[in-house]
Design an enzyme around this catalytic site. Sequence first.
Site, PDB file in Angstrom:
ATOM      1  N   ASP A   1       1.424   9.222  -6.209  1.00  0.00           N
ATOM      2  CA  ASP A   1       1.393  10.637  -6.200  1.00  0.00           C
ATOM      3  C   ASP A   1       1.587  11.022  -4.600  1.00  0.00           C
ATOM      4  OD1 ASP A   1      -1.109   9.141  -5.567  1.00  0.00           O
ATOM      5  OD2 ASP A   1      -2.338  11.067  -5.817  1.00  0.00           O
TER       6      ASP A   1
ATOM      7  N   GLY B   1      -9.544   8.051  -1.327  1.00  0.00           N
ATOM      8  CA  GLY B   1     -10.259   9.473  -1.014  1.00  0.00           C
ATOM      9  C   GLY B   1     -11.262   9.221   0.167  1.00  0.00           C
TER      10      GLY B   1
ATOM     11  N   HIS C   1       0.814  -1.136   0.165  1.00  0.00           N
ATOM     12  CA  HIS C   1      -0.030   0.022  -0.193  1.00  0.00           C
ATOM     13  C   HIS C   1       1.024   1.206   0.139  1.00  0.00           C
ATOM     14  CE1 HIS C   1      -3.888   1.871   1.319  1.00  0.00           C
ATOM     15  NE2 HIS C   1      -3.230   2.841   1.101  1.00  0.00           N
TER      16      HIS C   1
ATOM     17  N   GLU D   1     -10.580   3.232   7.887  1.00  0.00           N
ATOM     18  CA  GLU D   1      -9.668   4.457   8.277  1.00  0.00           C
ATOM     19  C   GLU D   1     -10.408   5.530   8.735  1.00  0.00           C
ATOM     20  OE1 GLU D   1      -7.733   6.139   4.890  1.00  0.00           O
ATOM     21  OE2 GLU D   1      -6.131   6.951   6.023  1.00  0.00           O
TER      22      GLU D   1
ATOM     23  N   ASP E   1       2.089   4.337   2.684  1.00  0.00           N
ATOM     24  CA  ASP E   1       0.858   5.098   2.463  1.00  0.00           C
ATOM     25  C   ASP E   1       1.492   6.205   1.314  1.00  0.00           C
ATOM     26  OD1 ASP E   1      -1.823   5.495   2.008  1.00  0.00           O
ATOM     27  OD2 ASP E   1      -2.430   6.301   3.880  1.00  0.00           O
TER      28      ASP E   1
ATOM     29  N   HIS F   1      -9.702   0.920   0.345  1.00  0.00           N
ATOM     30  CA  HIS F   1      -9.551   1.591   1.668  1.00  0.00           C
ATOM     31  C   HIS F   1     -10.944   1.613   2.508  1.00  0.00           C
ATOM     32  CE1 HIS F   1      -6.303   3.789  -0.753  1.00  0.00           C
ATOM     33  NE2 HIS F   1      -5.851   4.446   0.483  1.00  0.00           N
TER      34      HIS F   1
HETATM   35 ZN   LIG Z   1      -3.917   4.975   1.032  1.00  0.00          ZN
END
Ligand SMILES: [Zn+2]
Length: 312
Positions: A11, A161, A7, A191, A274, A188
């Site tokens: 960007d 997102g 993961h 979280e 991440d 995702h």
């Molecule tokens: Zn992530």
Amino acid sequence: MYKHVLHDHLDGGLRPSTAKELAESINYKPLLDIDNVESFFDRSSSDSLEEYLEAFTHTIALMQNYSSIERIAFEAAEDMHLNGINFYESRYAPFYSVNNEMTPLDVIDAINSGFKIAENTYGIRSGLILCGMRHDTKDVINVANLCLEAKDKIIGFDIAGPELNFPPSLFRESFKKVKELGVNITIHAGEGDGVNSIIDALDNGAMRIGHGVRIIEDINSNKPGETAKKIIEQQIPLEICITSNIHTNMYENFDSHPIVDLIALGFNVYLNTDNRLMSNTSISKELEIAKSLGIENVENLLKYSASDSFFD
Ligand SMILES: [Zn+2]
């Protein structure tokens, strides 16, 4: 032992020096007057998720042509290699680099080309997981459709997102389509939202959970609830990113992060980065943090397993 990162956002992992150089090459004004690009991007003390996410507008602005994207992909893989990684799963939302000169397939080709150069140079294997951005329904649908065309150029599909109010089931049809193509799915979940979001991710075909830390909320006096039990029994991988969770204000500090408990309870935990740039981290730093929390044999949190990997 082969080491594996599951993961990491492309960007979110530019080198500060590269960001500066690329900004100069395209005369990208917001970065030109910044002396210390590293601290500009470091959002470790950001007060809100918005402030954290704002940094991505600048990295994405630098990912608008083939050669820049190829370079960023190569350097990401090179940095992973320098951290001892043999298998690197990277993710990106391809439509954020689409413009008059770049099609989504060009974006994917540029990334894979950078990965190939790193593989030929260092032997590290890298693969791309396509991300749809969940607050933009059209984007998720477009990325899911792109999976058909790009099936042989990618290793998986994800949604990223803001998680709250954008549950996986909003995209049920897209996940169904992607699954039918045989593309691996990670989502995702757990979280920005809790256990319900994790249940929803599993219902929509997630083979791994991005973060998933909030499954700890399904543990009562050391007893796993129904979903936690299922995840432990099936050893569904949790893609844990400690530093990122602190920086997005999920947990106050490393000591209050549940990773130690998750391991003790028998979850299949992997350690990840991440966003290396925004969180000023690396997999080596994450291993040090895990070690400082008293976890033994931290390298096992990167251990390559054919059943958990999205590589063939
Ligand atoms: Zn992530």
